[in-house]
Structure formats: structure tokens, C-alpha cells
Design a protein around this motif. Sequence first.
Motif, PDB file in Angstrom:
ATOM      1  N   LYS B  14       0.854  -1.183   0.000  1.00 30.52           N
ATOM      2  CA  LYS B  14       0.000   0.000   0.000  1.00 30.52           C
ATOM      3  C   LYS B  14       0.894   1.238   0.000  1.00 30.52           C
ATOM      4  O   LYS B  14       2.039   1.200   0.490  1.00 30.52           O
ATOM      5  CB  LYS B  14      -0.913   0.002   1.221  1.00 30.52           C
ATOM      6  N   ILE B  15       0.392   2.315  -0.532  1.00 32.56           N
ATOM      7  CA  ILE B  15       1.130   3.572  -0.551  1.00 32.56           C
ATOM      8  C   ILE B  15       1.572   3.926   0.862  1.00 32.56           C
ATOM      9  O   ILE B  15       0.775   3.874   1.804  1.00 32.56           O
ATOM     10  CB  ILE B  15       0.270   4.701  -1.151  1.00 32.56           C
ATOM     11  N   GLY B  16       2.835   4.288   1.014  1.00 26.25           N
ATOM     12  CA  GLY B  16       3.364   4.690   2.315  1.00 26.25           C
ATOM     13  C   GLY B  16       3.983   3.563   3.118  1.00 26.25           C
ATOM     14  O   GLY B  16       4.705   3.819   4.089  1.00 26.25           O
ATOM     15  N   GLN B  17       3.733   2.318   2.728  1.00 20.95           N
ATOM     16  CA  GLN B  17       4.354   1.197   3.433  1.00 20.95           C
ATOM     17  C   GLN B  17       5.822   1.085   3.057  1.00 20.95           C
ATOM     18  O   GLN B  17       6.276   1.662   2.055  1.00 20.95           O
ATOM     19  CB  GLN B  17       3.628  -0.114   3.103  1.00 20.95           C
ATOM     20  N   SER B  18       6.542   0.321   3.850  1.00 21.69           N
ATOM     21  CA  SER B  18       7.953   0.111   3.557  1.00 21.69           C
ATOM     22  C   SER B  18       8.206  -1.384   3.410  1.00 21.69           C
ATOM     23  O   SER B  18       7.411  -2.214   3.891  1.00 21.69           O
ATOM     24  CB  SER B  18       8.830   0.682   4.663  1.00 21.69           C
ATOM     25  N   MET B  19       9.288  -1.712   2.746  1.00 19.52           N
ATOM     26  CA  MET B  19       9.673  -3.107   2.615  1.00 19.52           C
ATOM     27  C   MET B  19      11.133  -3.198   2.187  1.00 19.52           C
ATOM     28  O   MET B  19      11.717  -2.215   1.708  1.00 19.52           O
ATOM     29  CB  MET B  19       8.796  -3.850   1.613  1.00 19.52           C
ATOM     30  N   THR B  20      11.682  -4.384   2.368  1.00 20.16           N
ATOM     31  CA  THR B  20      13.050  -4.665   1.944  1.00 20.16           C
ATOM     32  C   THR B  20      13.044  -5.810   0.955  1.00 20.16           C
ATOM     33  O   THR B  20      12.459  -6.863   1.223  1.00 20.16           O
ATOM     34  CB  THR B  20      13.942  -5.028   3.140  1.00 20.16           C
ATOM     35  N   LEU B  21      13.666  -5.585  -0.184  1.00 15.37           N
ATOM     36  CA  LEU B  21      13.866  -6.635  -1.165  1.00 15.37           C
ATOM     37  C   LEU B  21      15.233  -7.258  -0.885  1.00 15.37           C
ATOM     38  O   LEU B  21      16.245  -6.559  -0.816  1.00 15.37           O
ATOM     39  CB  LEU B  21      13.844  -6.071  -2.587  1.00 15.37           C
ATOM     40  N   ALA B  82       5.517   4.312  -3.209  1.00 20.15           N
ATOM     41  CA  ALA B  82       4.691   5.155  -4.064  1.00 20.15           C
ATOM     42  C   ALA B  82       4.311   4.370  -5.313  1.00 20.15           C
ATOM     43  O   ALA B  82       5.052   3.462  -5.722  1.00 20.15           O
ATOM     44  CB  ALA B  82       5.457   6.417  -4.453  1.00 20.15           C
ATOM     45  N   PRO B  83       3.182   4.719  -5.941  1.00 18.24           N
ATOM     46  CA  PRO B  83       2.775   3.992  -7.159  1.00 18.24           C
ATOM     47  C   PRO B  83       3.849   3.984  -8.242  1.00 18.24           C
ATOM     48  O   PRO B  83       3.943   3.022  -9.010  1.00 18.24           O
ATOM     49  CB  PRO B  83       1.521   4.751  -7.606  1.00 18.24           C
ATOM     50  N   SER B  84       4.674   5.020  -8.287  1.00 14.86           N
ATOM     51  CA  SER B  84       5.741   5.095  -9.294  1.00 14.86           C
ATOM     52  C   SER B  84       6.808   4.024  -9.088  1.00 14.86           C
ATOM     53  O   SER B  84       7.635   3.789  -9.981  1.00 14.86           O
ATOM     54  CB  SER B  84       6.408   6.471  -9.265  1.00 14.86           C
ATOM     55  N   GLN B  85       6.784   3.370  -7.936  1.00 20.31           N
ATOM     56  CA  GLN B  85       7.748   2.305  -7.668  1.00 20.31           C
ATOM     57  C   GLN B  85       7.228   0.935  -8.066  1.00 20.31           C
ATOM     58  O   GLN B  85       7.917  -0.078  -7.866  1.00 20.31           O
ATOM     59  CB  GLN B  85       8.156   2.321  -6.199  1.00 20.31           C
ATOM     60  N   THR B  86       6.038   0.886  -8.627  1.00 22.38           N
ATOM     61  CA  THR B  86       5.543  -0.351  -9.219  1.00 22.38           C
ATOM     62  C   THR B  86       6.461  -0.726 -10.376  1.00 22.38           C
ATOM     63  O   THR B  86       6.624   0.046 -11.320  1.00 22.38           O
ATOM     64  CB  THR B  86       4.104  -0.170  -9.726  1.00 22.38           C
ATOM     65  N   SER B  87       7.057  -1.900 -10.290  1.00 22.13           N
ATOM     66  CA  SER B  87       8.060  -2.286 -11.279  1.00 22.13           C
ATOM     67  C   SER B  87       8.507  -3.721 -11.007  1.00 22.13           C
ATOM     68  O   SER B  87       8.047  -4.356 -10.060  1.00 22.13           O
ATOM     69  CB  SER B  87       9.259  -1.330 -11.186  1.00 22.13           C
ATOM     70  N   VAL B  88       9.395  -4.201 -11.848  1.00 24.39           N
ATOM     71  CA  VAL B  88      10.085  -5.452 -11.578  1.00 24.39           C
ATOM     72  C   VAL B  88      11.525  -5.112 -11.212  1.00 24.39           C
ATOM     73  O   VAL B  88      12.187  -4.363 -11.938  1.00 24.39           O
ATOM     74  CB  VAL B  88      10.059  -6.403 -12.791  1.00 24.39           C
ATOM     75  N   TYR B  89      11.988  -5.639 -10.110  1.00 21.78           N
ATOM     76  CA  TYR B  89      13.309  -5.311  -9.592  1.00 21.78           C
ATOM     77  C   TYR B  89      14.250  -6.501  -9.755  1.00 21.78           C
ATOM     78  O   TYR B  89      13.927  -7.620  -9.370  1.00 21.78           O
ATOM     79  CB  TYR B  89      13.220  -4.915  -8.119  1.00 21.78           C
ATOM     80  N   PHE B  90      15.406  -6.210 -10.324  1.00 22.93           N
ATOM     81  CA  PHE B  90      16.409  -7.245 -10.521  1.00 22.93           C
ATOM     82  C   PHE B  90      17.677  -6.893  -9.765  1.00 22.93           C
ATOM     83  O   PHE B  90      18.164  -5.764  -9.815  1.00 22.93           O
ATOM     84  CB  PHE B  90      16.755  -7.403 -12.005  1.00 22.93           C
ATOM     85  N   LEU B 109       6.882  -5.957  -7.933  1.00 22.15           N
ATOM     86  CA  LEU B 109       6.285  -5.139  -6.871  1.00 22.15           C
ATOM     87  C   LEU B 109       5.153  -4.300  -7.432  1.00 22.15           C
ATOM     88  O   LEU B 109       5.306  -3.626  -8.453  1.00 22.15           O
ATOM     89  CB  LEU B 109       7.347  -4.216  -6.261  1.00 22.15           C
ATOM     90  N   LEU B 110       4.035  -4.360  -6.734  1.00 21.90           N
ATOM     91  CA  LEU B 110       2.867  -3.566  -7.109  1.00 21.90           C
ATOM     92  C   LEU B 110       2.518  -2.669  -5.928  1.00 21.90           C
ATOM     93  O   LEU B 110       2.311  -3.159  -4.812  1.00 21.90           O
ATOM     94  CB  LEU B 110       1.698  -4.491  -7.454  1.00 21.90           C
ATOM     95  N   VAL B 111       2.474  -1.365  -6.155  1.00 25.31           N
ATOM     96  CA  VAL B 111       2.127  -0.405  -5.100  1.00 25.31           C
ATOM     97  C   VAL B 111       0.769   0.209  -5.424  1.00 25.31           C
ATOM     98  O   VAL B 111       0.582   0.823  -6.478  1.00 25.31           O
ATOM     99  CB  VAL B 111       3.182   0.708  -4.981  1.00 25.31           C
ATOM    100  N   LEU B 112      -0.177  -0.008  -4.508  1.00 22.34           N
ATOM    101  CA  LEU B 112      -1.545   0.469  -4.734  1.00 22.34           C
ATOM    102  C   LEU B 112      -1.962   1.488  -3.687  1.00 22.34           C
ATOM    103  O   LEU B 112      -1.500   1.418  -2.539  1.00 22.34           O
ATOM    104  CB  LEU B 112      -2.506  -0.720  -4.727  1.00 22.34           C
TER     105      LEU B 112
END
Lengths: 113, 112
Positions: B14-21, B82-90, B109-112
Motif C-alpha cells: 500500500k502507498i506509504g508502506q515500507s519493505m526490503t527486497l 509510491a505507485p511510481s515504484q511499481t516495477s520489476v526489480y532485478f 512489486l505492485l504499489v496500490l
Amino acid sequence: AQSVTQPDIHITVSEGASLELRCNYSYGATPYLFWYVQSPGQGLQLLLKYFSGDTLVQGIKGFEAEFKRSQSSFNLRKPSVHWSDAAEYFCAVGAWSPDKVIFGPGTSLSVIP
Amino acid sequence: NAGVTQTPKFRILKIGQSMTLQCTQDMNHNYMYWYRQDPGMGLKLIYYSVGAGITDKGEVPNGYNVSRSTTEDFPLRLELAAPSQTSVYFCASSTGVGETQYFGPGTRLLVL
């Protein structure tokens, strides 16, 4: 500005046909050059690379690429395509710094049986 | 030899959440990289590291942080999604500049 272009967004070929994927670059000096392949849902895998020397480079899976300095091109070729070659192909160029590698937008290859 | 491994494979934030890949490599490579892949845009470098304790920004570092406490691990942190961080991370690793990069399977990653 430094850039990499892959003019073909999507290419469809018949199995057994020849293939050429185009890559053109704009760079300050002669860079080193790569072709990577990405199968669906997978990470990228190196097909071949060019640093210097013979301008015709052989890679894995029967691929080759030719560096043409005068045309700033590094096109990928395969004489006979197999259905398993269907994937996304990325050209990349770089210089002697980790943050100077630039990837092209990719070409999606479909293979008709 | 597992190569480069990434977790999770897929995540919805969700918007505003944090996470570690998470990213781990078992090839003893000094260089490690984080890229994001957006449709039709190729890969963009977020951060890279040339060895444990050394990191530097790539082309698109805003909104991300990294650390490199060991040779094997190179986690990517998103603090305020943020929604702009919706992407595939390698994540990728290599033995040095100009050398072959070995890529992980990616995190979608999908940010909604």
C-alpha cells in the motif's frame, strides 16, 4: 547523450528462419557491448559480449553479433531460430564504471512453429 | 551454486508502506547491482556496490536505500512506497567492471 536504441520493439519469425536483431548506440568512446536474453519470468542471461579484437563475436545458443564501429551498431544474428528462442533480447553498452552501463529497451521475439 | 537469489518473488504494497527486497549471491562477487525494469524502458540502475561497506547511486536512486554489510547480501529498502515504484526489480552481481552480470529472477512489486 549516451543512449542505446533497439529499433524493433517486437519481431515474429518462423522456426528455422534466420534472425537479426538490431542495436545502435551513441557513446563517447568505443564501449564494451553485450547482448542479454530474458525468458518469461526469468532474469537476464548473457548471450555474448564484445570488448575488443575480432568484430564478429560468437555466443551461446548459436548466436553471434557483429560490431560495426562506423555504424555504431552491434546487431545480433542467428542462422536458424528455434521455438525456445522466443524471449526478450536486450542490448547493453558500457564503459569502465559500474554506473555507465546502459540497457536498450529490448526486442521481444516470437517464434511461429 | 544457487547464483543470485531474490526474495520475495511478488509483493503488493500500500502507498506509504515500507519493505526490503532481499538479494543474495554465492559466487563471491564484489560488484552487486539493483535495477528496475519498466515496460519498454529497459533496465535502469538504482544502486550499486563495489564491495562490502561501499555503495553508490545509480541513475534512479530516489525513494530507495541500500546497504552492503557482507559480500553476499545487498538488500534494497523502500521506505515510503509510491505507485511510481511499481516495477520489476532485478539484482545482479559481477566480478568487476565490464564483466558479465549474473541476474536474479526478479521481484515483481505492485504499489496500490
